[in-house]
Design a protein around this motif. Structure first.
Motif, PDB file in Angstrom:
ATOM      1  N   UNK A  86       0.794  -1.128  -0.008  1.00 15.63           N
ATOM      2  CA  UNK A  86       0.144  -0.077   0.064  1.00 15.63           C
ATOM      3  C   UNK A  86       0.780   1.476  -0.126  1.00 15.63           C
ATOM      4  N   UNK A  87       2.027   1.067   0.287  1.00  9.36           N
ATOM      5  CA  UNK A  87       2.910   2.412   0.545  1.00  9.36           C
ATOM      6  C   UNK A  87       3.713   2.549  -0.917  1.00  9.36           C
ATOM      7  N   UNK A  88       3.525   1.524  -1.894  1.00 12.65           N
ATOM      8  CA  UNK A  88       4.161   1.723  -3.271  1.00 12.65           C
ATOM      9  C   UNK A  88       3.879   2.908  -3.836  1.00 12.65           C
ATOM     10  N   UNK A  89       4.959   3.757  -4.040  1.00 13.83           N
ATOM     11  CA  UNK A  89       4.854   5.003  -4.603  1.00 13.83           C
ATOM     12  C   UNK A  89       5.709   5.051  -6.127  1.00 13.83           C
ATOM     13  N   UNK A  90       6.040   4.046  -6.566  1.00 18.68           N
ATOM     14  CA  UNK A  90       6.838   3.978  -7.700  1.00 18.68           C
ATOM     15  C   UNK A  90       8.091   4.408  -7.728  1.00 18.68           C
ATOM     16  N   UNK A  91       8.957   4.246  -6.423  1.00 17.90           N
ATOM     17  CA  UNK A  91      10.419   4.444  -6.237  1.00 17.90           C
ATOM     18  C   UNK A  91      11.310   3.497  -6.848  1.00 17.90           C
ATOM     19  N   UNK A  92      12.389   3.618  -7.264  1.00 18.04           N
ATOM     20  CA  UNK A  92      13.480   2.686  -7.541  1.00 18.04           C
ATOM     21  C   UNK A  92      13.678   1.668  -6.647  1.00 18.04           C
ATOM     22  N   UNK A  93      13.156   0.436  -7.371  1.00 13.57           N
ATOM     23  CA  UNK A  93      13.622  -0.684  -6.258  1.00 13.57           C
ATOM     24  C   UNK A  93      14.180  -1.807  -7.175  1.00 13.57           C
ATOM     25  N   UNK A  94      14.584  -3.022  -6.554  1.00 10.23           N
ATOM     26  CA  UNK A  94      15.196  -4.138  -7.457  1.00 10.23           C
ATOM     27  C   UNK A  94      14.643  -5.535  -7.069  1.00 10.23           C
ATOM     28  N   UNK A  95      14.727  -6.531  -8.034  1.00 12.93           N
ATOM     29  CA  UNK A  95      14.502  -7.876  -7.784  1.00 12.93           C
ATOM     30  C   UNK A  95      15.908  -8.413  -8.304  1.00 12.93           C
ATOM     31  N   UNK A  96      16.622  -9.207  -7.505  1.00  7.39           N
ATOM     32  CA  UNK A  96      17.602  -9.798  -7.725  1.00  7.39           C
ATOM     33  C   UNK A  96      17.620 -11.432  -7.634  1.00  7.39           C
ATOM     34  N   UNK A  97      17.828 -12.253  -8.758  1.00  2.55           N
ATOM     35  CA  UNK A  97      17.557 -13.856  -8.675  1.00  2.55           C
ATOM     36  C   UNK A  97      18.943 -14.404  -8.912  1.00  2.55           C
ATOM     37  N   UNK A  98      19.313 -15.545  -8.206  1.00  3.33           N
ATOM     38  CA  UNK A  98      20.489 -15.947  -8.496  1.00  3.33           C
ATOM     39  C   UNK A  98      20.607 -17.042  -9.429  1.00  3.33           C
ATOM     40  N   UNK A  99      21.642 -18.008  -9.500  1.00  2.11           N
ATOM     41  CA  UNK A  99      21.704 -18.969 -10.618  1.00  2.11           C
ATOM     42  C   UNK A  99      20.927 -20.067 -10.369  1.00  2.11           C
ATOM     43  N   UNK A 100      20.577 -20.725 -11.615  1.00  3.98           N
ATOM     44  CA  UNK A 100      20.007 -22.111 -11.841  1.00  3.98           C
ATOM     45  C   UNK A 100      18.683 -21.986 -10.937  1.00  3.98           C
ATOM     46  N   UNK A 101      17.951 -21.067 -10.989  1.00  3.70           N
ATOM     47  CA  UNK A 101      16.525 -20.904 -10.267  1.00  3.70           C
ATOM     48  C   UNK A 101      15.414 -21.341 -11.556  1.00  3.70           C
ATOM     49  N   UNK A 102      14.372 -22.113 -10.838  1.00  5.32           N
ATOM     50  CA  UNK A 102      13.265 -22.461 -11.840  1.00  5.32           C
ATOM     51  C   UNK A 102      12.140 -21.763 -11.321  1.00  5.32           C
ATOM     52  N   UNK A 103      11.447 -21.001 -12.021  1.00  5.79           N
ATOM     53  CA  UNK A 103      10.117 -20.307 -11.785  1.00  5.79           C
ATOM     54  C   UNK A 103       9.157 -21.045 -12.820  1.00  5.79           C
ATOM     55  N   UNK A 104       8.047 -21.673 -12.065  1.00  6.48           N
ATOM     56  CA  UNK A 104       7.269 -22.616 -12.960  1.00  6.48           C
ATOM     57  C   UNK A 104       5.887 -21.651 -13.467  1.00  6.48           C
ATOM     58  N   UNK A 105       5.108 -22.086 -13.970  1.00  4.92           N
ATOM     59  CA  UNK A 105       4.079 -21.449 -14.221  1.00  4.92           C
ATOM     60  C   UNK A 105       3.171 -20.689 -13.284  1.00  4.92           C
ATOM     61  N   UNK A 106       3.069 -19.487 -13.841  1.00  9.83           N
ATOM     62  CA  UNK A 106       2.162 -18.650 -12.933  1.00  9.83           C
ATOM     63  C   UNK A 106       2.994 -17.928 -11.595  1.00  9.83           C
ATOM     64  N   UNK A 107       4.288 -18.224 -11.418  1.00 10.54           N
ATOM     65  CA  UNK A 107       4.926 -17.754 -10.389  1.00 10.54           C
ATOM     66  C   UNK A 107       4.875 -16.092 -10.668  1.00 10.54           C
ATOM     67  N   UNK A 108       4.863 -15.459  -9.230  1.00 11.23           N
ATOM     68  CA  UNK A 108       5.050 -14.014  -9.425  1.00 11.23           C
ATOM     69  C   UNK A 108       6.085 -13.769  -8.486  1.00 11.23           C
ATOM     70  N   UNK A 109       6.846 -12.707  -8.696  1.00 14.06           N
ATOM     71  CA  UNK A 109       7.907 -12.120  -7.576  1.00 14.06           C
ATOM     72  C   UNK A 109       8.096 -10.705  -7.868  1.00 14.06           C
TER      73      UNK A 109
END
Length: 271
Positions: free
Chosen positions: A77-100
């Protein structure tokens, strides 16, 4: 301008926005969209019908399956469009419909995922979560914001984790469980509300922990949760007994650390 390695294979029906960085041997199937601030490292595969957006970095040899949305803006609810990141490591698997989701400025600005993690269909990682290595989130697992999950933890199908909760290394959470409070390393939690049922002995054995060490951790567990007094006070009182057992110390230090949540217990109401 986008940077696309010469060995990358991109289906013509996908959209790569200006500014994206596509590494060597990346494969992107049809009907995908890769945002302009996304970096896909060597060997990443985006199968089809997936979105990778936001300020997102995906480590080498990750696999992203159809209908996944990786790097979406936080649902805070506090999201205001600021700069932020998602960092995912190596050899990860995100199957169908995963959200991050990416992080929020108020939560440190980053959502981070370690190496060799498996996210089964429709699992969700919210803003500012921090996940270690070799973690499994089964189908429909839901992590609220600011959750911390230790290495080799397994979360079974449909379980939900309260915001700011911690799940210790090699813990096991049963299907449909409600994780309202912190779960100790090597702990095994089931139910709604979640009850700490003991230690994940099978997981400890599979990880190569010797039987004698498991017995020491089990002894510490009983001293902490069966004795009179609060869980944190009991843990602090026995710390010097286990200086030669790193696994038991890990449990004790986890309990004694500052946290926004209480500790999951075999006995509801005791914290």
């Amino acid at each position: 301008m986008s940077t696309v390695a010469s060995s990358a294979i991109i289906h013509p029906l996908s959209v790569i926005e200006e500014g994206a960085v596509i590494g060597e041997d990346v494969k992107i199937g049809p009907f995908c969209r890769i945002g302009g601030r996304v970096t896909l490292h060597e060997g990443v595969q985006v199968i089809s019908n997936a979105v990778v957006d936001g300020f997102t970095e995906v480590g080498r040899d990750c696999h992203i399956y159809p209908m996944a949305v990786i790097g979406g803006v936080s649902q805070s609810l506090h999201e205001a469009g600021e700069d932020s990141k998602l960092v995912i490591g190596e050899r990860c698997t995100m199957r169908e419909g995963v959200t991050m989701n990416t992080g929020t400025v108020g939560g440190g600005g980053i959502t981070s995922i370690g190496n060799d993690c498996l996210f089964l269909a429709n699992s969700h990682v919210a803003h500012d979560c921090r996940l270690g290595n070799n973690i499994i989130l089964s189908n429909n697992v839901m992590l609220a914001g600011h959750v911390i999950v230790g290495d080799r933890a397994i979360l079974s199908g449909g379980c939900a984790v309260h915001q700011f909760a911690r799940i210790g290394r090699q813990a096991f959470v049963g299907g449909l469980s409600a994780v309202n409070y912190d779960v100790i390393p090597y702990g095994m939690l089931n139910g709604n509300p979640g009850i700490l049922g003991g230690l994940n002995v099978i997981g400890m054995s599979r990880a190569g922990i010797e039987r004698a060490v498991i017995h020491q951790v089990r002894r510490a567990f009983k001293q902490i949760f069966d004795a009179e007094g609060s869980v944190r006070a009991n843990a602090a009182a026995i710390r010097d007994e286990y200086l030669d057992c790193p696994e038991a110390l890990e449990v004790i230090d986890f309990i004694c650390a500052e946290s926004d949540r209480a500790i999951s217990s075999p006995y509801r109401g005791k914290a």
